[in-house]
Design an enzyme around this catalytic site. Structure first.
Site, mmCIF file in Angstrom:
data_model
loop_
_atom_site.group_PDB
_atom_site.id
_atom_site.type_symbol
_atom_site.label_atom_id
_atom_site.label_comp_id
_atom_site.label_asym_id
_atom_site.label_seq_id
_atom_site.Cartn_x
_atom_site.Cartn_y
_atom_site.Cartn_z
ATOM 1 N N TYR A 112 0.847 -1.183 0.000
ATOM 2 C CA TYR A 112 0.000 0.000 0.000
ATOM 3 C C TYR A 112 0.889 1.241 0.000
ATOM 4 O O TYR A 112 2.033 1.185 0.472
ATOM 5 C CB TYR A 112 -0.794 0.080 1.300
ATOM 6 C CG TYR A 112 -2.083 -0.686 1.388
ATOM 7 C CD1 TYR A 112 -3.059 -0.596 0.403
ATOM 8 C CD2 TYR A 112 -2.369 -1.451 2.515
ATOM 9 C CE1 TYR A 112 -4.270 -1.272 0.541
ATOM 10 C CE2 TYR A 112 -3.573 -2.125 2.659
ATOM 11 C CZ TYR A 112 -4.520 -2.030 1.661
ATOM 12 O OH TYR A 112 -5.718 -2.680 1.816
ATOM 13 N N TYR A 166 0.040 -8.952 13.554
ATOM 14 C CA TYR A 166 -0.958 -9.612 12.707
ATOM 15 C C TYR A 166 -0.897 -11.131 12.776
ATOM 16 O O TYR A 166 -1.556 -11.824 12.028
ATOM 17 C CB TYR A 166 -0.784 -9.134 11.252
ATOM 18 C CG TYR A 166 -2.083 -8.962 10.505
ATOM 19 C CD1 TYR A 166 -2.790 -7.759 10.586
ATOM 20 C CD2 TYR A 166 -2.618 -9.989 9.743
ATOM 21 C CE1 TYR A 166 -3.986 -7.597 9.904
ATOM 22 C CE2 TYR A 166 -3.824 -9.835 9.070
ATOM 23 C CZ TYR A 166 -4.495 -8.633 9.151
ATOM 24 O OH TYR A 166 -5.690 -8.465 8.472
ATOM 25 N N GLU A 222 -6.268 -10.466 -0.701
ATOM 26 C CA GLU A 222 -5.949 -10.398 0.726
ATOM 27 C C GLU A 222 -6.373 -11.711 1.351
ATOM 28 O O GLU A 222 -7.536 -11.887 1.753
ATOM 29 C CB GLU A 222 -6.685 -9.238 1.425
ATOM 30 C CG GLU A 222 -6.195 -7.869 1.054
ATOM 31 C CD GLU A 222 -6.776 -6.760 1.932
ATOM 32 O OE1 GLU A 222 -7.547 -7.062 2.870
ATOM 33 O OE2 GLU A 222 -6.462 -5.585 1.666
ATOM 34 N N ASN A 238 -9.810 0.808 -2.687
ATOM 35 C CA ASN A 238 -9.640 -0.371 -1.848
ATOM 36 C C ASN A 238 -10.970 -0.776 -1.226
ATOM 37 O O ASN A 238 -11.556 0.012 -0.488
ATOM 38 C CB ASN A 238 -8.623 -0.081 -0.739
ATOM 39 C CG ASN A 238 -8.256 -1.313 0.039
ATOM 40 O OD1 ASN A 238 -7.764 -2.279 -0.530
ATOM 41 N ND2 ASN A 238 -8.526 -1.301 1.327
ATOM 42 N N GLU A 239 -11.426 -1.964 -1.552
ATOM 43 C CA GLU A 239 -12.681 -2.484 -1.014
ATOM 44 C C GLU A 239 -13.775 -1.416 -1.108
ATOM 45 O O GLU A 239 -14.496 -1.172 -0.144
ATOM 46 C CB GLU A 239 -12.492 -2.956 0.431
ATOM 47 C CG GLU A 239 -11.592 -4.166 0.546
ATOM 48 C CD GLU A 239 -11.470 -4.709 1.973
ATOM 49 O OE1 GLU A 239 -11.745 -3.954 2.927
ATOM 50 O OE2 GLU A 239 -11.090 -5.881 2.129
ATOM 51 N N GLU A 257 -5.771 -0.230 8.359
ATOM 52 C CA GLU A 257 -5.740 0.033 9.808
ATOM 53 C C GLU A 257 -4.771 1.171 10.114
ATOM 54 O O GLU A 257 -4.106 1.193 11.144
ATOM 55 C CB GLU A 257 -5.387 -1.226 10.601
ATOM 56 C CG GLU A 257 -6.492 -2.225 10.659
ATOM 57 C CD GLU A 257 -6.620 -3.064 9.404
ATOM 58 O OE1 GLU A 257 -7.701 -3.040 8.787
ATOM 59 O OE2 GLU A 257 -5.665 -3.751 9.025
#
Ligand SMILES: *[C@@H]1O[C@H](CO)[C@@H](O)[C@H](O)[C@H]1NC(C)=O
Ligand SMILES: *[C@@H]1O[C@H](CO)[C@@H](O)[C@H](O)[C@H]1NC(C)=O
Ligand SMILES: *[C@@H]1O[C@H](CO)[C@@H](O)[C@H](O)[C@H]1NC(C)=O
Ligand SMILES: *[C@@H]1O[C@H](CO)[C@@H](O)[C@H](O)[C@H]1NC(C)=O
Ligand SMILES: *[C@@H]1O[C@H](CO)[C@@H](O)[C@H](O)[C@H]1NC(C)=O
Ligand SMILES: *[C@@H]1O[C@H](CO)[C@@H](O)[C@H](O)[C@H]1NC(C)=O
Length: 640
Positions: free
Chosen positions: A76, A328, A261, A180-181, A122
């Site tokens: 990103y 993560y 993803e 994005n989404e 996030e």
């Protein structure tokens, strides 16, 4: 243009001239695959965020990803990290995106680029700069002309930089995601997607492979996709991957299957439980996807750290700020170490493609340096002249951070008691008045904390003219959801009993600047006479520091703050991030060796916001603790 950049471009140009046929990358709809230089190509990729890893470690992490058998990485680009002030761009040091692309290329990794402009991740405000909120009612991620104007100026800077790195131009970027989404967003504004597509194509060229990524439901794909941009999906471990890809097949009956993803783990929120992704399930589903020929990007392969103030927040029934660690539970840990999950995934990948020969680079050395005693320098209010050298902004009613053009950190709101309040009287903040936490002081004495949605009343007493201070902390802007115009500060009026408080003096605080300059250390030197006996807990926002010498070389380490409550911590002036052991689950902060000095004393600075323990120790240990539980400590204050 700096000279290094010039040389890179020259080299790229040279390489493309040398190649007998120019490189190509495209989608083969007939055969349901990608083609690279004419050959069938499938990527096994992993997400890594350069903005969450110290630049000195970029190469180490990329090499480990390559050695795990990946042939691509997905990255990103956070717009707000590169354009903190409108029109002022930063691509240096830890923001040197092209250096990162260069390292990936040297190692042999292709790149799937996700430049947003919105990225979620996030990350504060999903990567959008908070200065967009200066137009209060701006509709983000839509055709709102003010939004589009800012997007275009940014893309006019970013995309020309990326163009030479495209595969067909001799670089390593094979495809580029747009937005994005978007299908998860309420706006469903196809004109916005059309605008972005046209912009990307006008700068990058028509032959670039543009794609979108959405959740794999019919609704999300309908709202987030656009003719001419290849539709891909995202989903985590599942027992039936054919079913999971069905939604993509409905939108893209032909072409490669792509999970953009594939979740190897998940993020953590303060006050929540630590998330993990079961290794056996993650490995099994990867195997299933590779068996049916899908292209997969693992999110995350290396998560890293939300240093400074960069972590975002979600809204799921309530405001949920993201932790400083972005480990993560990924195959490479926050500190970049190969985990069991990495080896399990490498075994799966090796069934489908060659794995590079040679050993996996070892974990970096970790060291537990032990306890360091901290001294209290003083309450934050004592240093107002240093942290806020300009006169405060005076306003009848409170103003937001965005109004003050201070986007991160802390702002102090000061007013005075409008009358004598001799009996404890409620200081009231309506729901969503305090974004996000307000540390309240009466005549300089800490009386408690107001939270965005939780503690909304504190009982106070005072006499007319007594100061009432509220230090407001921004805990990270929402990065997902419909209404993410998340203004910070006192965003509604507060009242004392029936009276709306007026007459505010608002101090923008620059804490990072003075801390970076070693201000607080020089202060200790100036005031050595102030001998301290830390026998009792101390409450309210205050600074604590220590100077410590390492016994040997500087290694990676983890900072634990036993019995401290909540605050911000800096190492040698670098903002390591927020700590909140009283909430958990994160109990340690990753301290990369690159921040520490072997030959000079190191400095640690804490801004503890609520309560310091009697024993003011910082503890450096050799392993992370990310799965702790919160402690239910309450601060009881007696006002006289
Ligand atoms: C997986 O899902 C597909 C499509 O829904 C279905 O046809 C198939 O039977 C499922 N496979 C298994 C093993 O359940
Ligand atoms: C954390 O996990 C425990 C035990 O499974 C559960 O009781 C608790 O509700 C969870 N907490 C949150 C915030 O999800
Ligand atoms: C505070 O109250 C005043 C008077 O009612 C009102 O004009 C103002 O908009 C309010 N400010 C905020 C931030 O809600
Ligand atoms: C820590 O602070 C001391 C005292 O100001 C200074 O001499 C030293 O250089 C600082 N160390 C680092 C690594 O910045
Ligand atoms: C933290 O608090 C606990 C409980 O009061 C105490 O046992 C422990 O020694 C404290 N730890 C440190 C490092 O002060
Ligand atoms: C936290 O993780 C460590 C290491 O995986 C494990 O040993 C420990 O039992 C876990 N603690 C909790 C409270 O789950």
């Amino acid at each position: 243009m700096d000279s290094q950049h010039g040389i890179r471009l020259l080299l790229l140009g040279y390489l493309s001239v040398m190649a007998s046929t120019s490189p190509t990358f495209h989608i083969d709809y007939e055969n349901n695959c990608f083609r690279k230089d004419g050959q069938v190509f499938r990527y096994v990729s992993g997400s890594i965020h350069y903005f969450r890893i110290p630049p000195e470690y970029w190469k180490d992490r990329l090499l480990k990803m390559y050695m795990a058998g990946l042939n691509a990485i997905q990255i990103y680009i956070p717009w707000n990290f590169h354009e903190a002030t409108p029109g002022v761009y930063n691509f240096q040091g830890d923001r040197d995106l092209e250096q990162f692309l260069e390292l990936a290329g040297q190692i042999g990794l292709l790149v799937i680029l996700r430049p947003g402009p919105y990225i979620c991740a996030e990350w504060d405000m999903g990567g959008l700069p908070a200065w967009l909120l200066q137009k209060r009612n701006i509709v983000l991620r839509s055709s709102d002309p003010d939004y589009l104007m800012a997007v275009d100026s940014w893309l006019d800077v970013l995309l020309p930089k990326m163009k030479p790195w495209l595969y067909q131009n001799g670089g390593n970027i094979i495809s580029v995601q747009v937005e994005n989404e978007y299908g998860s967003y309420f706006a469903c504004d196809y004109n916005y997607l059309r605008h972005l597509k046209a912009k990307f194509e006008s700068i990058l060229g028509k032959e670039v492979v543009l794609f979108t990524t959405d959740g794999n439901s019919e609704k999300e794909l309908r709202r987030g996709t656009l003719e001419g941009m290849y539709a891909t999906v995202d989903f985590g471990p599942s027992s039936n991957v054919t079913k999971e890809f069905q939604a993509q097949r409905q939108i893209e009956p032909k072409g490669p299957l792509v999970n953009s993803e594939y979740y190897t783990g998940w993020l953590d929120y303060w006050g929540g439980n630590h998330s993990t992704g079961d290794t056996a399930m993650v490995a099994k589903c990867l195997q299933d996807m590779l068996t049916i020929g899908a292209n997969v990007n693992m999110y995350m392969f290396e998560g890293g750290t939300n240093f400074g103030y960069w972590s975002g927040a979600d809204y799921k029934k309530k405001f949920k700020p993201v932790t400083t660690s972005y480990d993560y539970d990924a195959p490479l840990s926050e500190a970049g170490d190969p985990t069991e999950k990495l080896y399990a995934l490498r075994t799966v990948i090796s069934q489908f493609k060659d794995i590079p020969q040679g050993p996996m680079p070892p974990p970096t050395i970790k060291e537990g340096y032990g306890y360091v005693p901290l001294l209290k320098n003083g309450a934050l209010l004592e240093f107002l002249d240093v942290l806020s050298p300009f006169p405060p902004v005076v306003s009848v009613f409170p103003l937001t951070f965005e109004h003050l053009k201070q986007y991160f950190g802390f702002v102090l709101y000061r007013t005075r008691f409008p009358l004598d309040v001799l009996k404890p009287t409620p200081l009231m903040a309506p729901r969503n008045a305090v974004h996000d936490l307000g540390y309240v002081m009466v005549k300089g004495e800490y009386v408690g904390v107001l939270e965005r949605e939780e503690s909304l009343v504190i009982h106070v007493t005072g006499r007319i003219g007594d100061t009432l201070d509220i230090l407001v902390e921004n805990m990270g802007r929402l990065n997902f959801g419909a209404d993410f115009n998340d203004f910070k500060g006192l965003v509604r009026n507060l009242s004392l009993g029936p009276i709306i408080l007026e007459g505010w003096e608002i101090y923008s605080l620059d804490i990072d600047g003075p801390v970076r300059m070693g201000w607080i250390q020089s202060m200790i030197r100036d005031k050595p006479q102030k001998k301290q006996h830390s026998l009792v807990a101390s409450t309210g926002p205050a600074f604590y520091t220590a100077c410590f010498q390492l016994p040997g070389p500087n290694h990676d380490t983890f900072l634990k703050l036993p019995n401290w409550t909540k605050g911000q911590v800096w190492i040698n002036g670098f903002n390591l991030g927020r700590y909140w052991p009283a909430k958990g689950p994160q109990k340690t902060l990753f301290v990369p060796a690159t921040l520490l000095e072997a030959s000079r004393p190191n400095n640690i600075t804490l801004l503890e916001l609520m309560e310091a323990p009697a024993k003011r120790w910082a503890l450096f240990i050799d392993r992370p603790i990310l799965n702790g539980t919160g402690t239910k400590r309450t601060v009881t204050i007696v006002l006289n």
